[in-house]
Design a protein around this motif. Sequence first.
Motif, PDB file in Angstrom:
ATOM      1  N   LEU A 105       0.856  -1.186   0.000  1.00 45.28           N
ATOM      2  CA  LEU A 105       0.000   0.000   0.000  1.00 45.28           C
ATOM      3  C   LEU A 105       0.887   1.229   0.000  1.00 45.28           C
ATOM      4  O   LEU A 105       1.979   1.216   0.588  1.00 45.28           O
ATOM      5  CB  LEU A 105      -0.906   0.022   1.245  1.00 45.28           C
ATOM      6  N   PRO A 106       0.490   2.288  -0.663  1.00 42.86           N
ATOM      7  CA  PRO A 106       1.337   3.490  -0.684  1.00 42.86           C
ATOM      8  C   PRO A 106       1.496   4.072   0.716  1.00 42.86           C
ATOM      9  O   PRO A 106       0.549   4.099   1.502  1.00 42.86           O
ATOM     10  CB  PRO A 106       0.580   4.446  -1.618  1.00 42.86           C
ATOM     11  N   TYR A 107       2.724   4.488   1.019  1.00 36.31           N
ATOM     12  CA  TYR A 107       3.012   5.051   2.340  1.00 36.31           C
ATOM     13  C   TYR A 107       2.672   6.540   2.334  1.00 36.31           C
ATOM     14  O   TYR A 107       2.861   7.242   1.326  1.00 36.31           O
ATOM     15  CB  TYR A 107       4.480   4.841   2.689  1.00 36.31           C
ATOM     16  N   SER A 108       2.177   7.018   3.462  1.00 34.49           N
ATOM     17  CA  SER A 108       1.831   8.432   3.589  1.00 34.49           C
ATOM     18  C   SER A 108       2.322   8.936   4.928  1.00 34.49           C
ATOM     19  O   SER A 108       2.086   8.317   5.970  1.00 34.49           O
ATOM     20  CB  SER A 108       0.307   8.627   3.489  1.00 34.49           C
ATOM     21  N   SER A 109       3.050  10.043   4.897  1.00 31.93           N
ATOM     22  CA  SER A 109       3.538  10.654   6.127  1.00 31.93           C
ATOM     23  C   SER A 109       2.405  11.435   6.769  1.00 31.93           C
ATOM     24  O   SER A 109       1.728  12.240   6.096  1.00 31.93           O
ATOM     25  CB  SER A 109       4.713  11.580   5.821  1.00 31.93           C
ATOM     26  N   ILE A 110       2.180  11.229   8.046  1.00 34.64           N
ATOM     27  CA  ILE A 110       1.050  11.824   8.742  1.00 34.64           C
ATOM     28  C   ILE A 110       1.447  12.123  10.171  1.00 34.64           C
ATOM     29  O   ILE A 110       2.335  11.457  10.748  1.00 34.64           O
ATOM     30  CB  ILE A 110      -0.181  10.878   8.698  1.00 34.64           C
ATOM     31  N   GLY A 111       0.823  13.126  10.765  1.00 37.19           N
ATOM     32  CA  GLY A 111       1.131  13.496  12.132  1.00 37.19           C
ATOM     33  C   GLY A 111       0.548  12.510  13.126  1.00 37.19           C
ATOM     34  O   GLY A 111      -0.342  11.703  12.812  1.00 37.19           O
ATOM     35  N   LEU A 112       1.045  12.578  14.346  1.00 36.26           N
ATOM     36  CA  LEU A 112       0.601  11.674  15.397  1.00 36.26           C
ATOM     37  C   LEU A 112      -0.868  11.912  15.722  1.00 36.26           C
ATOM     38  O   LEU A 112      -1.315  13.055  15.871  1.00 36.26           O
ATOM     39  CB  LEU A 112       1.469  11.871  16.649  1.00 36.26           C
ATOM     40  N   ASP A 113      -1.604  10.787  15.854  1.00 35.09           N
ATOM     41  CA  ASP A 113      -3.030  10.806  16.197  1.00 35.09           C
ATOM     42  C   ASP A 113      -3.887  11.550  15.167  1.00 35.09           C
ATOM     43  O   ASP A 113      -4.981  12.023  15.471  1.00 35.09           O
ATOM     44  CB  ASP A 113      -3.260  11.425  17.580  1.00 35.09           C
ATOM     45  N   GLU A 114      -3.408  11.641  13.955  1.00 34.10           N
ATOM     46  CA  GLU A 114      -4.198  12.239  12.871  1.00 34.10           C
ATOM     47  C   GLU A 114      -4.699  11.144  11.945  1.00 34.10           C
ATOM     48  O   GLU A 114      -4.151  10.048  11.884  1.00 34.10           O
ATOM     49  CB  GLU A 114      -3.354  13.244  12.084  1.00 34.10           C
ATOM     50  N   TYR A 115      -5.763  11.459  11.197  1.00 29.52           N
ATOM     51  CA  TYR A 115      -6.346  10.528  10.231  1.00 29.52           C
ATOM     52  C   TYR A 115      -6.323  11.171   8.855  1.00 29.52           C
ATOM     53  O   TYR A 115      -6.563  12.379   8.709  1.00 29.52           O
ATOM     54  CB  TYR A 115      -7.775  10.159  10.609  1.00 29.52           C
ATOM     55  N   SER A 116      -6.070  10.352   7.861  1.00 28.12           N
ATOM     56  CA  SER A 116      -6.048  10.834   6.484  1.00 28.12           C
ATOM     57  C   SER A 116      -6.737   9.809   5.582  1.00 28.12           C
ATOM     58  O   SER A 116      -6.407   8.605   5.647  1.00 28.12           O
ATOM     59  CB  SER A 116      -4.607  11.063   6.018  1.00 28.12           C
ATOM     60  N   PHE A 117      -7.695  10.283   4.772  1.00 31.04           N
ATOM     61  CA  PHE A 117      -8.405   9.419   3.828  1.00 31.04           C
ATOM     62  C   PHE A 117      -7.945   9.764   2.419  1.00 31.04           C
ATOM     63  O   PHE A 117      -7.838  10.940   2.049  1.00 31.04           O
ATOM     64  CB  PHE A 117      -9.918   9.627   3.930  1.00 31.04           C
ATOM     65  N   GLN A 118      -7.679   8.719   1.612  1.00 33.94           N
ATOM     66  CA  GLN A 118      -7.275   8.916   0.227  1.00 33.94           C
ATOM     67  C   GLN A 118      -7.973   7.878  -0.653  1.00 33.94           C
ATOM     68  O   GLN A 118      -8.152   6.724  -0.243  1.00 33.94           O
ATOM     69  CB  GLN A 118      -5.751   8.777   0.079  1.00 33.94           C
ATOM     70  N   ASP A 119      -8.379   8.322  -1.842  1.00 31.70           N
ATOM     71  CA  ASP A 119      -8.967   7.401  -2.819  1.00 31.70           C
ATOM     72  C   ASP A 119      -7.841   6.813  -3.666  1.00 31.70           C
ATOM     73  O   ASP A 119      -7.009   7.549  -4.208  1.00 31.70           O
ATOM     74  CB  ASP A 119      -9.973   8.144  -3.711  1.00 31.70           C
ATOM     75  N   ILE A 120      -7.817   5.486  -3.767  1.00 29.81           N
ATOM     76  CA  ILE A 120      -6.755   4.800  -4.497  1.00 29.81           C
ATOM     77  C   ILE A 120      -7.367   3.701  -5.358  1.00 29.81           C
ATOM     78  O   ILE A 120      -8.565   3.404  -5.263  1.00 29.81           O
ATOM     79  CB  ILE A 120      -5.720   4.184  -3.537  1.00 29.81           C
TER      80      ILE A 120
END
Length: 374
Positions: A105-120
Amino acid sequence: MKSIRKTLTRRLSIIISLLVIAVLLAADIGVDSWIEQEFNQAMKAKVGMLQSLVNEDVEGVEFEFAGEYLPEFEGTSSPEYFQLWYKDSTFEKSDTLALYTINELPYSSIGLDEYSFQDITLPDGRTGRVIYTRYIPQIDSEDRAGFYRVMDKGNDTRPSMVIAYATSTELLNFTLWFIDGAFLFALIIVPLVVRFTVRNTVAYALAPLDALNAKIKGLRFTTRQKHEAFQNNVEELEPITQSLNHFIEDNYSLYLREKRLTSDIAHELKTPVSELINMTEVAIKFPGEIRLEKDFKPRVLQIGTRMKNIISGLMLIQKYSFKTLELTDEIDIHKLVTQLIQIKEARNVKVEISSNFQLSVKSNRVAVESIISN
């Protein structure tokens, strides 16, 4: 010409259609947002469940995963995917990723305790959505005391872990497209249904008015027998019906009065006209007769004057039949009759009064003269 039926149908159709379309549009946007939100919440719940399977103790980080309880991460039927990164390298991933050429799965850098949604695009080729979150793994409750002793020795920095969970959005997209399609279908059908309904409702509501119009068209004074012309049980038409009945009553009275006047004129003129015809026939039959010539012209003049007086009297009665006469004249009946006899040259009329009593009335002189003259 302005049509009440068409105006009501058009305006009600437009207003109701706009209201319904606005409600449908708001419902479509609200339902789409709600479904999207519920889908994202389900993904957050699933990724939270996967986070709870990661434990950290003094020996390191352990992922306690049981595939028999989560078959969607192992089989090929509607597979789902997850992957964990620890210290920026892959720590664990689902067995379903090993089934395809693209096994990451593509890696994504994200902050601590944050959520990120992406369409793939998922490894199996389906459209999907992935959620990322970064968190600190939970400490194993059995080794919590020993772990903190190690942390007290200076090892107080715990590395974070990134987890990604991906699932198909085909069912979500189908649901959203179905709702949008239903909205578009309703957008086409609703105005037609509203117009049809409004038109029939307006036609039904105006049916009593059409019936009243038909009765007015069919009204004939010559065949009228009822005292009241129209009756209806519609509250809004009651004032109109009463006004029409009053108008028809007045016109029917005028019709009867004109009819009576015509009959009176014909009846009064029948005798003098017959006399003129008889005298003319005699004069034609005996031309040059001196005795006829002597009486013919004066007699014709007398008959013509009589006809004139009859017509004048009837027209005078007709004229004053629409007015309220003022009874303010003091009239001496004897003098009035004598004057009228002289004016009319009535030779065969004789007035006798058996008493010296002064016969007088207080009335309208024109009316009394017309009555005595007739």
